[in-house]
Write an enzyme that holds these catalytic residues in place. Structure first.
Site, PDB file in Angstrom:
ATOM      1  N   ASP A 132       0.839  -1.220   0.000  1.00 30.98           N
ATOM      2  CA  ASP A 132       0.000   0.000   0.000  1.00 30.98           C
ATOM      3  C   ASP A 132       0.864   1.256   0.000  1.00 30.98           C
ATOM      4  O   ASP A 132       1.994   1.254   0.484  1.00 30.98           O
ATOM      5  CB  ASP A 132      -0.903   0.002   1.233  1.00 30.98           C
ATOM      6  N   GLU A 133       0.316   2.333  -0.577  1.00 29.74           N
ATOM      7  CA  GLU A 133       0.896   3.682  -0.460  1.00 29.74           C
ATOM      8  C   GLU A 133       2.384   3.729  -0.788  1.00 29.74           C
ATOM      9  O   GLU A 133       3.156   4.393  -0.111  1.00 29.74           O
ATOM     10  CB  GLU A 133       0.622   4.216   0.952  1.00 29.74           C
TER      11      GLU A 133
END
Ligand code: IFG
Length: 513
Positions: free
Chosen positions: A321-322
């Site tokens: 993620d991210e």
């Protein structure tokens, strides 16, 4: 005169004391179960535990667990014997209960739980627990009577993966806290605990081949506190505690983003050879492993090898993620090299749904954990078409670090305000267009800890919303009904009070006095 006589007759009938197990409005505890079972058929009467009651079981582990639950409050010996009024059987269960379901029969003569596996017996024990008065959860002896309302329950889960996640990276939470969290999620038949073990603010698991990850990378946390980490012995203790509750641990090492703690621990992991300082803030998306350096892949391989050796469960979670500080091309290169490492260690990869990026190849058995806010996601739809399964964790429904409402002191609001009904009133089986129920492995409620430093903080945010997500994960859609659920949730509160769980008294729930 005739009317008077009729009135007297009715009055006489009414004062005949109903069986003690019947509570107000003719409801027995069979109507208050969370998660709601597939089928419940109450009968008249009740079984009463006695000092001489024994437990007979085809599985020693579940018998020991049940005895451990019942002995402190009843003060009864509850010996485990070849014959007993409480019996746990691994034969005779209907095929419909499947690998995790059970049939529970209560008559005035005894309690019988039938299942096809020990996990099924364990789930039946959780239901039996809720059929007893809340005071059975007391750690010290309480007065009885210890009555179980009579009837038959046949039950089995809708989804196989019923999860909770604890972020021990932003704020470190000790082994005892994790074990109590396991005890509590077991109450609601949750069978996976995902531990978010690494992030920018902390690395929480000792890795022998890279010792500074824990000793340096685990030495602080959000806000600058002392942090901490699990030794391998600590982690094995958590895994064993979970296994006794038929809960599988899913460890997460978040890569290539969310890696400042690792980068701060080893200068050579950084593209420029300079280790950044430890980070104690709450920003995300600023860190990335150096995907062009060979040592990065040696690092990930070493970590995965040691983590897989510590983890009997089938999954390792590799985050994804991210990764805003990693280019799309570098992200795909990195993921395509690293996921096969986990597969070669005999594990299936779980990742936040961003791992379904266009240039990332499908790895066998991979699972996407959807945390988005929308009801349609093209990358997820495409990956599912390619064989991926999905764990549903929409942030605006299941993120337990979201505030309940504007008055909640703890938590954040970036995804949504989530009151109990928001956590309950959605359907994991139809939430994402393009993801049929057959592709939904299950549901998970993440608890991120940027703002949650203590166990009381965790309790306040997890209860009562975690039981709501647990019902979505277990119960058939046909039983889904907010009016019923809020009543049943109210009946759970005396149990939480007895267990010392500091829950949020949501105004949406008719808590009893
Ligand atoms: N998003 C981040 C988490 C955490 C969360 C807090 C995911 C997959 C916001 N990533 O959720 O690290 O910061 O609500």
């Amino acid at each position: 005169m005739r009317l008077f006589a009729l009135g007297t007759l009715l009055l006489a009938f009414a004062v005949v004391a109903p069986p003690p197990a019947i509570v107000a409005h003719g409801r027995t505890a069979m109507h208050d179960l969370v998660p709601a079972p597939v089928s419940v058929r109450p009968a008249r009467g009740a079984f009463t535990l006695r000092p001489g009651t024994a437990i007979a079981s085809d599985d020693a582990g579940v018998a020991a667990y049940l005895a451990g639950v019942l002995r402190p409050a009843t003060g009864y010996a509850l010996p485990i014997r070849p014959k007993g009024a409480i019996s746990l059987r691994l034969e005779g269960a209907p095929a419909s209960v499947g690998p995790e379901g059970y049939q529970l029969d209560v008559t005035p003569r005894g309690v019988t739980i039938r299942a096809r596996t020990p996990a099924g017996l364990f789930n039946g024990v959780q239901t039996l627990r809720q059929l007893l008065p809340a005071s059975v959860e007391s750690p010290s002896v309480r007065p009885g009577p210890w009555q179980v309302p009579a009837g038959r329950i046949v039950d089995h889960p809708r989804f196989a993966y019923r999860g909770a996640m604890l972020d021990v990276a932003r704020h470190f939470h000790p082994v005892e806290t994790v074990k109590r969290y396991l005890d509590r999620i077991a109450l609601y038949k949750i069978n996976h605990l995902h531990l978010h073990l690494s992030d920018d603010q902390g690395w929480r698991i000792a890795i022998d081949s890279w010792p500074r990850l824990a000793t340096h990378g685990g030495s602080t946390q959000v806000g600058g506190g002392p942090g901490g980490y699990y030794t391998k012995a600590d982690y094995r203790e958590i895994v064993a505690h979970a296994a006794r509750r038929h809960i599988t641990i899913v460890p997460e090492i978040d890569v290539p983003g969310h890696t400042n703690a690792a980068l701060a621990s080893y200068a050579e992991l950084n593209c420029d050879g300079v280790a950044p300082p430890l980070y104690t803030g709450v920003k995300v998306g600023f860190s990335s492993l150096c995907t062009s350096k060979e040592i990065t892949y040696t690092f990930v391989r070493d970590v995965l090898r040691e983590l897989a050796e510590l983890t009997p469960g089938p999954y390792v979670h590799l985050g994804g993620d991210e990764a805003d500080a990693t280019s799309d091309a570098d992200f795909a290169t990195f993921v395509n090299r690293v996921h096969p490492m986990a597969v070669s260690l005999g594990k299936k990869v779980v990742g936040w749904h961003q791992i379904a990026a266009p240039d990332v190849r499908h790895s066998p058995g991979r699972v996407l954990q959807y945390w988005g806010l929308t009801s349609d996601d093209a990358t997820v739809t495409r990956a599912v078409a390619g064989g991926a399964k999905v764990i549903m964790s929409p942030a605006n429904k299941t993120y337990l670090d979201m505030k309940y409402d504007a008055t909640t002191k703890l938590g954040t609001t970036w995804a949504a305000l989530i009151e109990v009904r928001d956590a309950y009133d959605w359907d994991p089986g139809t939430h994402l267009a393009g993801v049929p129920e057959s592709a939904v492995l299950g549901v998970e409620a993440p608890l991120w800890t940027e703002t949650l430093a203590t166990e009381k903080d965790l309790e306040h945010m997890a209860f009562p919303r975690l039981p709501a997500v647990a019902e979505l994960a277990w119960s058939p859609r046909s039983t889904h009904d907010w009016a019923s659920f809020r009543e049943r949730l109210a009946a759970q509160a005396p149990r939480w009070q007895t267990l010392g769980i500091g829950f949020h008294r949501s105004p949406q729930v008719p808590w009893r006095a």
